[in-house]
Design an enzyme around this catalytic site. Structure first.
Site, short mmCIF file in Angstrom:
data_model
loop_
_atom_site.label_atom_id
_atom_site.label_comp_id
_atom_site.label_asym_id
_atom_site.label_seq_id
_atom_site.Cartn_x
_atom_site.Cartn_y
_atom_site.Cartn_z
N CYS A 116 -16.99 -16.04 -44.56
CA CYS A 116 -16.62 -17.38 -44.06
C CYS A 116 -17.52 -17.85 -42.92
O CYS A 116 -17.67 -19.05 -42.71
CB CYS A 116 -15.17 -17.38 -43.61
SG CYS A 116 -14.07 -16.97 -44.95
N HIS A 263 -14.48 -24.15 -40.15
CA HIS A 263 -14.44 -23.56 -41.49
C HIS A 263 -13.05 -23.82 -42.06
O HIS A 263 -12.05 -23.67 -41.37
CB HIS A 263 -14.71 -22.06 -41.39
CG HIS A 263 -14.23 -21.29 -42.56
ND1 HIS A 263 -14.64 -21.59 -43.84
CD2 HIS A 263 -13.33 -20.27 -42.68
CE1 HIS A 263 -14.03 -20.77 -44.69
NE2 HIS A 263 -13.23 -19.98 -44.01
N ASN A 293 -10.40 -23.06 -49.79
CA ASN A 293 -11.35 -22.36 -48.92
C ASN A 293 -12.57 -21.97 -49.76
O ASN A 293 -12.45 -21.16 -50.67
CB ASN A 293 -10.65 -21.12 -48.34
CG ASN A 293 -11.55 -20.28 -47.45
OD1 ASN A 293 -12.76 -20.47 -47.41
ND2 ASN A 293 -10.94 -19.34 -46.75
O1 UT7 Z 1 -11.29 -17.83 -44.53
C1 UT7 Z 1 -11.13 -16.58 -44.00
C2 UT7 Z 1 -10.02 -16.51 -43.03
N1 UT7 Z 1 -8.78 -16.65 -43.72
C3 UT7 Z 1 -7.74 -17.06 -43.06
O2 UT7 Z 1 -7.85 -17.38 -41.91
C4 UT7 Z 1 -6.40 -17.06 -43.76
C5 UT7 Z 1 -5.34 -16.65 -42.82
N2 UT7 Z 1 -4.03 -16.45 -43.42
C6 UT7 Z 1 -3.32 -17.46 -43.98
O3 UT7 Z 1 -3.80 -18.57 -44.07
C7 UT7 Z 1 -1.90 -17.19 -44.42
O4 UT7 Z 1 -1.53 -15.90 -44.01
C8 UT7 Z 1 -1.70 -17.29 -45.97
C9 UT7 Z 1 -1.75 -18.76 -46.37
C10 UT7 Z 1 -2.75 -16.50 -46.67
C11 UT7 Z 1 -0.33 -16.76 -46.36
O5 UT7 Z 1 0.70 -17.42 -45.67
P1 UT7 Z 1 1.83 -16.57 -44.94
O6 UT7 Z 1 2.73 -17.54 -44.31
O7 UT7 Z 1 1.17 -15.58 -44.04
O8 UT7 Z 1 2.58 -15.89 -46.15
P2 UT7 Z 1 2.80 -14.34 -46.46
O9 UT7 Z 1 1.54 -13.73 -46.98
O10 UT7 Z 1 3.45 -13.67 -45.30
O11 UT7 Z 1 3.83 -14.41 -47.64
C12 UT7 Z 1 5.16 -14.94 -47.45
C13 UT7 Z 1 5.89 -14.91 -48.77
C14 UT7 Z 1 5.88 -13.54 -49.43
O12 UT7 Z 1 7.16 -13.36 -50.07
P3 UT7 Z 1 8.29 -12.47 -49.37
O13 UT7 Z 1 7.68 -11.11 -49.23
O14 UT7 Z 1 8.59 -13.12 -48.06
O15 UT7 Z 1 9.40 -12.55 -50.36
C15 UT7 Z 1 4.84 -13.67 -50.49
O16 UT7 Z 1 5.06 -12.83 -51.61
O17 UT7 Z 1 5.31 -15.80 -49.69
C16 UT7 Z 1 5.00 -15.12 -50.91
N3 UT7 Z 1 3.79 -15.70 -51.47
C17 UT7 Z 1 3.78 -16.77 -52.29
N4 UT7 Z 1 4.76 -17.50 -52.81
C18 UT7 Z 1 4.41 -18.53 -53.60
C19 UT7 Z 1 2.51 -15.31 -51.24
N5 UT7 Z 1 1.66 -16.10 -51.91
C20 UT7 Z 1 2.42 -17.01 -52.57
C21 UT7 Z 1 2.13 -18.08 -53.42
N6 UT7 Z 1 3.14 -18.82 -53.92
N7 UT7 Z 1 0.85 -18.40 -53.73
#
Ligand code: UT7
Length: 336
Positions: A116, A263, A293
């Site tokens: 990135c 980014h 992204n």
């Molecule tokens: O470019 C490089 C740098 N990258 C970044 O800076 C990205 C940084 N991270 C993020 O942007 C966020 O962490 C994400 C967008 C990737 C994820 O969001 P989050 O709020 O951290 O969600 P999570 O991974 O903690 O997941 C929460 C829930 C989980 O379910 P449970 O365990 O709470 O039941 C996941 O299984 O959301 C679920 N989940 C989804 N549900 C629907 C994960 N992905 C999805 C999805 N659709 N695509």
């Protein structure tokens, strides 16, 4: 010592639009979840049925536009720097492919592997070559084909919904006026967190033979893996640090920023930074809604669009900042 200045910008994204609802054919997800957590509405994914786009060829398409807008020809380019995490081939990299596809003389071509922050690193390297007088015009490209390597299933949804394909390019040229162009660049890394956002195999750490021999249905090592919340927490801190570092190196204050191009990792991260630096909506450029992204391509695509929309003008202080896998992060401050 010279300065370097961007004299031409171009972008290319595949035609195929994949909306959040389209993703439901492969995985259990929803438009609401994706928009709420990331801001993304749609992304471009190469459709291999209808397109022969590759990471390098998309880079070439963006580069042609940048070269034309720069008012130079491909023969005026002295060096190519190509940033990607998704090269067409394991080796050689994309730089030599671009040199060949653009039918350039046998100039040097360098690949940057900083995910990135790839474009920030690439600009910084190009700037140093120009500062020393070694090169006059450098073609800097960021391009990614994510869609070919994402896991299209509910298991992979945490990563797959975020990434998109595309390319952006800039021609960086010698600038004799030291008050114009790139004023500073700052680069950082913290390899202790390499595995928090990574694709482990196939690689020399995990050969194809091993992956095939194990034939483990639970093996996800050849798909990108991200510890999302961990990455998010580091991103907001490092983005801020990189911007502050760039501003203070130039005796600038946050009020001096005319345009911040972060980014495009997550709209929530951009909004956090906007608030922290007290910036108006028109001072931060975001297009993650349309492209997701695109890693090394995200800053040059966003910068190209901001310029095309007349949002970047002569004399403006433009700040670019990125954070991502590695971890690596950094900033570039420019006077347009
Ligand atoms: O470019 C490089 C740098 N990258 C970044 O800076 C990205 C940084 N991270 C993020 O942007 C966020 O962490 C994400 C967008 C990737 C994820 O969001 P989050 O709020 O951290 O969600 P999570 O991974 O903690 O997941 C929460 C829930 C989980 O379910 P449970 O365990 O709470 O039941 C996941 O299984 O959301 C679920 N989940 C989804 N549900 C629907 C994960 N992905 C999805 C999805 N659709 N695509």
């Amino acid at each position: 010592m010279y300065n370097s200045r961007i004299i031409g910008l171009g972008k290319y994204v595949p035609e195929n639009v994949v909306t959040n609802n389209d993703l439901k054919q492969w995985m259990d997800t929803s438009d609401e979840w994706i928009q709420e957590r990331t801001g993304i509405k749609e992304r471009r994914w190469i459709d291999p049925e209808t397109s022969d786009d590759t990471t390098s060829s998309m880079g070439v398409k963006a580069a042609k536009i940048a070269i034309e807008r720069a008012g130079v020809t491909k023969d005026d380019i002295d060096f190519v720097i190509f940033a990607t995490l998704s090269p067409d081939m394991y080796f050689p990299g994309g730089g030599v492919r671009v040199q060949d596809m653009l039918d350039m003389p046998t100039i040097g071509a360098l690949d940057i592997r900083n995910q990135c922050s790839g474009f920030i690193y690439a600009l910084s390297v190009a700037d140093q070559f120009i500062k020393t007088g070694m090169y006059k015009n450098i073609l800097v490209i960021g391009s990614e084909n994510h869609s070919g390597g994402l896991e299209r299933s509910t298991r992979g949804r945490g990563v797959t919904v975020i990434f998109g394909d595309g390319a952006g390019a800039a021609v960086l040229a010698r600038e004799e006026d030291s008050t114009k162009g790139i004023l500073s660049s700052h680069l950082h890394s913290e390899g202790a967190h390499a595995k928090e956002l990574a694709l482990e195999g196939p690689s020399t750490g995990r050969w194809v033979d091993t992956i095939m021999e194990e034939n483990d249905p639970d093996d996800t090592s050849y798909y990108p893996h991200m510890n999302g919340q961990f990455v998010f927490k580091h991103a907001v801190v490092r983005f801020s640090e990189a911007i502050i570092e760039g501003l203070s190196a130039n005796n600038l204050k946050k009020e001096d920023i005319d345009m911040l191009i972060p980014h495009q990792a997550n709209l929530r991260i951009s909004q956090f930074i906007q608030k922290k630096f007290n910036l108006r909506d028109d001072q931060v450029y975001n297009n993650i809604m349309r492209y997701g992204n695109t890693t090394a391509a995200s800053i040059p695509i966003a910068l190209t669009e901001a310029w095309e929309e007349g949002k970047v003008n002569e004399g403006d202080t433009v700040v670019l900042a990125a954070f991502g896998s590695g971890f690596t992060w950094g900033s570039v401050v420019m006077r347009w």
